[in-house]
Design a protein around this motif. Structure first.
Motif, PDB file in Angstrom:
ATOM      1  N   ALA A  38     -21.465   2.419-124.139  1.00 49.51           N
ATOM      2  CA  ALA A  38     -23.506   1.382-124.774  1.00 49.51           C
ATOM      3  C   ALA A  38     -23.733   2.137-125.765  1.00 49.51           C
ATOM      4  O   ALA A  38     -24.345   1.160-126.531  1.00 49.51           O
ATOM      5  CB  ALA A  38     -23.540   0.932-123.407  1.00 49.51           C
ATOM      6  N   PHE A  63     -24.935   0.614-129.202  1.00 48.23           N
ATOM      7  CA  PHE A  63     -26.211  -0.307-129.296  1.00 48.23           C
ATOM      8  C   PHE A  63     -26.769   0.889-130.750  1.00 48.23           C
ATOM      9  O   PHE A  63     -27.039   0.203-131.743  1.00 48.23           O
ATOM     10  CB  PHE A  63     -27.247   1.346-128.352  1.00 48.23           C
ATOM     11  CG  PHE A  63     -29.272   1.470-128.791  1.00 48.23           C
ATOM     12  CD1 PHE A  63     -29.512  -0.049-128.701  1.00 48.23           C
ATOM     13  CD2 PHE A  63     -29.610   2.300-128.829  1.00 48.23           C
ATOM     14  CE1 PHE A  63     -30.397  -0.053-128.901  1.00 48.23           C
ATOM     15  CE2 PHE A  63     -30.115   2.239-129.351  1.00 48.23           C
ATOM     16  CZ  PHE A  63     -31.545   0.741-129.462  1.00 48.23           C
ATOM     17  N   ALA A 122     -26.216  -0.153-118.337  1.00 47.58           N
ATOM     18  CA  ALA A 122     -26.735  -1.707-118.023  1.00 47.58           C
ATOM     19  C   ALA A 122     -28.452  -1.769-119.290  1.00 47.58           C
ATOM     20  O   ALA A 122     -28.455  -2.596-119.953  1.00 47.58           O
ATOM     21  CB  ALA A 122     -27.058  -1.726-116.792  1.00 47.58           C
ATOM     22  N   LEU A 123     -28.574  -0.522-118.921  1.00 47.50           N
ATOM     23  CA  LEU A 123     -30.034  -0.537-120.470  1.00 47.50           C
ATOM     24  C   LEU A 123     -29.744  -0.445-121.885  1.00 47.50           C
ATOM     25  O   LEU A 123     -30.678  -1.482-122.075  1.00 47.50           O
ATOM     26  CB  LEU A 123     -30.772   0.925-119.854  1.00 47.50           C
ATOM     27  CG  LEU A 123     -31.772   0.651-120.956  1.00 47.50           C
ATOM     28  CD1 LEU A 123     -33.166  -0.020-120.965  1.00 47.50           C
ATOM     29  CD2 LEU A 123     -32.820   2.860-120.273  1.00 47.50           C
ATOM     30  N   HIS A 165     -27.168  -1.871-123.167  1.00 42.44           N
ATOM     31  CA  HIS A 165     -26.041  -3.038-123.486  1.00 42.44           C
ATOM     32  C   HIS A 165     -27.677  -4.297-123.299  1.00 42.44           C
ATOM     33  O   HIS A 165     -27.429  -5.048-124.446  1.00 42.44           O
ATOM     34  CB  HIS A 165     -25.288  -3.747-122.404  1.00 42.44           C
ATOM     35  CG  HIS A 165     -25.112  -4.393-122.287  1.00 42.44           C
ATOM     36  ND1 HIS A 165     -23.438  -4.679-123.359  1.00 42.44           N
ATOM     37  CD2 HIS A 165     -25.269  -6.251-122.272  1.00 42.44           C
ATOM     38  CE1 HIS A 165     -23.332  -5.834-123.445  1.00 42.44           C
ATOM     39  NE2 HIS A 165     -24.779  -7.361-122.432  1.00 42.44           N
ATOM     40  N   SER A 166     -28.383  -4.063-122.367  1.00 39.26           N
ATOM     41  CA  SER A 166     -29.744  -5.418-122.442  1.00 39.26           C
ATOM     42  C   SER A 166     -30.676  -4.898-124.665  1.00 39.26           C
ATOM     43  O   SER A 166     -30.745  -5.934-124.752  1.00 39.26           O
ATOM     44  CB  SER A 166     -30.729  -5.210-121.884  1.00 39.26           C
ATOM     45  OG  SER A 166     -30.084  -5.176-120.965  1.00 39.26           O
ATOM     46  N   LEU A 167     -30.790  -3.144-124.130  1.00 35.91           N
ATOM     47  CA  LEU A 167     -31.969  -3.168-125.634  1.00 35.91           C
ATOM     48  C   LEU A 167     -30.238  -4.203-127.221  1.00 35.91           C
ATOM     49  O   LEU A 167     -30.897  -3.939-128.186  1.00 35.91           O
ATOM     50  CB  LEU A 167     -31.346  -1.310-125.836  1.00 35.91           C
ATOM     51  CG  LEU A 167     -32.417  -1.255-124.948  1.00 35.91           C
ATOM     52  CD1 LEU A 167     -32.257   0.674-125.206  1.00 35.91           C
ATOM     53  CD2 LEU A 167     -34.392  -1.429-125.066  1.00 35.91           C
ATOM     54  N   SER A 168     -28.798  -3.822-126.709  1.00 36.81           N
ATOM     55  CA  SER A 168     -28.296  -3.737-128.403  1.00 36.81           C
ATOM     56  C   SER A 168     -28.651  -5.861-128.137  1.00 36.81           C
ATOM     57  O   SER A 168     -28.831  -5.809-129.405  1.00 36.81           O
ATOM     58  CB  SER A 168     -26.999  -3.917-127.486  1.00 36.81           C
ATOM     59  OG  SER A 168     -26.721  -1.793-127.616  1.00 36.81           O
ATOM     60  N   THR A 169     -28.722  -6.508-126.687  1.00 37.75           N
ATOM     61  CA  THR A 169     -29.207  -7.541-126.774  1.00 37.75           C
ATOM     62  C   THR A 169     -30.218  -8.644-127.640  1.00 37.75           C
ATOM     63  O   THR A 169     -30.074  -9.598-128.144  1.00 37.75           O
ATOM     64  CB  THR A 169     -28.156  -8.453-125.145  1.00 37.75           C
ATOM     65  OG1 THR A 169     -26.870  -7.874-125.134  1.00 37.75           O
ATOM     66  CG2 THR A 169     -28.645 -10.099-125.448  1.00 37.75           C
ATOM     67  N   GLY A 170     -31.087  -7.040-127.330  1.00 35.18           N
ATOM     68  CA  GLY A 170     -32.093  -7.779-127.553  1.00 35.18           C
ATOM     69  C   GLY A 170     -32.253  -7.337-129.332  1.00 35.18           C
ATOM     70  O   GLY A 170     -32.718  -8.467-129.712  1.00 35.18           O
ATOM     71  N   SER A 211     -26.190 -12.062-133.180  1.00 37.66           N
ATOM     72  CA  SER A 211     -24.807 -12.299-132.479  1.00 37.66           C
ATOM     73  C   SER A 211     -23.671 -12.662-132.772  1.00 37.66           C
ATOM     74  O   SER A 211     -22.611 -12.149-132.336  1.00 37.66           O
ATOM     75  CB  SER A 211     -25.805 -13.361-131.169  1.00 37.66           C
ATOM     76  OG  SER A 211     -27.404 -13.171-131.199  1.00 37.66           O
ATOM     77  N   TYR A 254     -19.273  -6.912-129.003  1.00 37.71           N
ATOM     78  CA  TYR A 254     -19.403  -7.045-127.725  1.00 37.71           C
ATOM     79  C   TYR A 254     -18.438  -7.264-126.790  1.00 37.71           C
ATOM     80  O   TYR A 254     -17.831  -6.564-125.529  1.00 37.71           O
ATOM     81  CB  TYR A 254     -20.122  -8.149-127.555  1.00 37.71           C
ATOM     82  CG  TYR A 254     -21.850  -7.460-127.696  1.00 37.71           C
ATOM     83  CD1 TYR A 254     -22.477  -6.790-127.340  1.00 37.71           C
ATOM     84  CD2 TYR A 254     -22.506  -8.434-128.406  1.00 37.71           C
ATOM     85  CE1 TYR A 254     -23.791  -5.580-127.547  1.00 37.71           C
ATOM     86  CE2 TYR A 254     -23.919  -7.863-128.627  1.00 37.71           C
ATOM     87  CZ  TYR A 254     -24.671  -6.711-128.441  1.00 37.71           C
ATOM     88  OH  TYR A 254     -25.603  -6.695-128.192  1.00 37.71           O
TER      89      TYR A 254
END
Length: 342
Positions: free
Chosen positions: A108, A112, A169-170, A172-177, A185, A192
């Motif tokens: 992750a 990122f 998890a943190l 991955h969420s930042l990467s998605t953001g 995307s 991903y």
């Protein structure tokens, strides 16, 4: 008499392990053969051989083999070997059977950085992206061990695993953001989900030497890692610098994981499952576990890539999904087993 028995047992063990390694190499070669020979488009075996031995870019069938299938199959092999060797090394130096670059959040961290690179530096060379992925993986590893070492008590395998899950998890969420905000995307979907379709010969010129060198370094560390896996006190009493060995082992594992993520995406569970299989085959010696893990780790990624492009042609499925179908149940089994022992 006892010396002769001991020598005979040692010779038998060497012979048995040699047979196991030979079988793993043959399995790898057979996997490569099938993955190169079969795909969405039917190509004769003669064309496949000609593309390898006497490539003619003017023949469409040979072009498909040489420019598309062969580099992606070799890319799957080297990245699978790297993920598996990294997982074996992590399990040894942390004494954590749940250790894996995906489970512990190392992948992750690399992902990122890949997302940030796509957002702010879209024209980076692959070599530089690989370096940045390594630093991302290194930063996430440092954060995970800082969190797991904080608070009361020692840094247990369970605390490391939980910290890795939280950090992963943190990130991955930042990467998605980042991907959503910068409209990346579509570009990042490959990384991903995991896949090797984007690997070309230019990537392999960087990937193969780097991964080969660091797997060799990991294998040379095998004796120290074996002693470290028995406990800090045992290793220290036998002359192992535990802090240096743990730091060097984690650094090599982070390099292998970061480099692989930059090429194939955040593919998890290979580094978790394969070392356990290797340990069942060759025993508890990491001089054998690490190279066996590398050989065995290449095979499932090659087969997963073959399945991804043949299950529903012309569309391709993500390799990460297919690996997870096996990896998740295995992770739950190991977690339950370790929970009973704790």
């Amino acid at each position: 008499m006892s010396d002769s028995v001991t020598s005979a047992n040692r010779l038998l063990s060497i012979l048995k392990n040699g047979i196991f390694f030979l079988a793993a190499v043959l399995g790898l070669l057979v996997s490569i053969f099938f993955a190169v020979s079969f795909g969405a488009k039917d190509i004769t075996l003669h064309t496949v051989w000609s593309a390898v031995a006497d490539y003619n870019p003017n023949i469409t069938g040979q072009q498909i083999i040489h420019e598309l299938r062969l580099p992606r199959v070799l890319g799957a092999a080297v990245t699978g070997a790297a993920f598996a060797a990294a997982g074996a090394l992590m399990q040894g130096v942390t004494r954590n059977p749940l250790a894996d670059s995906g489970v512990l959040g190392v992948n992750a961290g690399a992902m990122f950085v890949v997302a940030l690179s796509f957002a702010f530096f879209p024209h980076l060379s692959y070599a530089l992206l690989m370096v940045l992925s390594f630093f991302g993986a290194l930063a996430s590893t440092a954060l995970i061990f800082f969190i797991s070492a904080a608070g009361k008590g020692s840094m247990t395998p369970l605390k490391v695993t939980l910290a890795g899950a939280v950090v992963g998890a943190l990130l991955h969420s930042l990467s998605t953001g980042v991907a959503i905000y910068y409209d990346l995307s579509q570009d990042l979907a490959f990384w991903y989900a995991g896949g090797v379709s984007g690997i070309k010969w230019a990537h392999l010129q960087v990937l193969v030497p780097v991964i080969t060198v660091f797997i060799i370094l990991a294998t040379f560390m095998g004796r120290s890692v074996t002693l470290l896996s028995m406990g800090n006190d045992v290793a220290a009493n036998l002359g192992v610098n535990t802090a240096l060995t743990r730091a060097a082992g984690l650094m090599i594992a982070v390099v292998l994981a970061g480099v692989s993520v930059s090429a194939a995406g955040a593919i998890g569970f290979v580094g978790l499952v394969i070392p356990h299989i290797a340990r069942k085959i060759v025993g508890v010696t990491y001089r054998l576990i690490i190279p066996m893990s590398a050989l065995l780790g290449a095979i499932p990624l090659i087969l997963a890539d073959l399945a991804s492009r043949t299950v529903s042609p012309p569309r391709e499925l993500a390799i990460g999904i297919m690996v997870a179908l096996v990896g998740v149940p295995f992770f739950l089994y190991i977690a339950r087993k370790e929970g009973r022992e704790l």
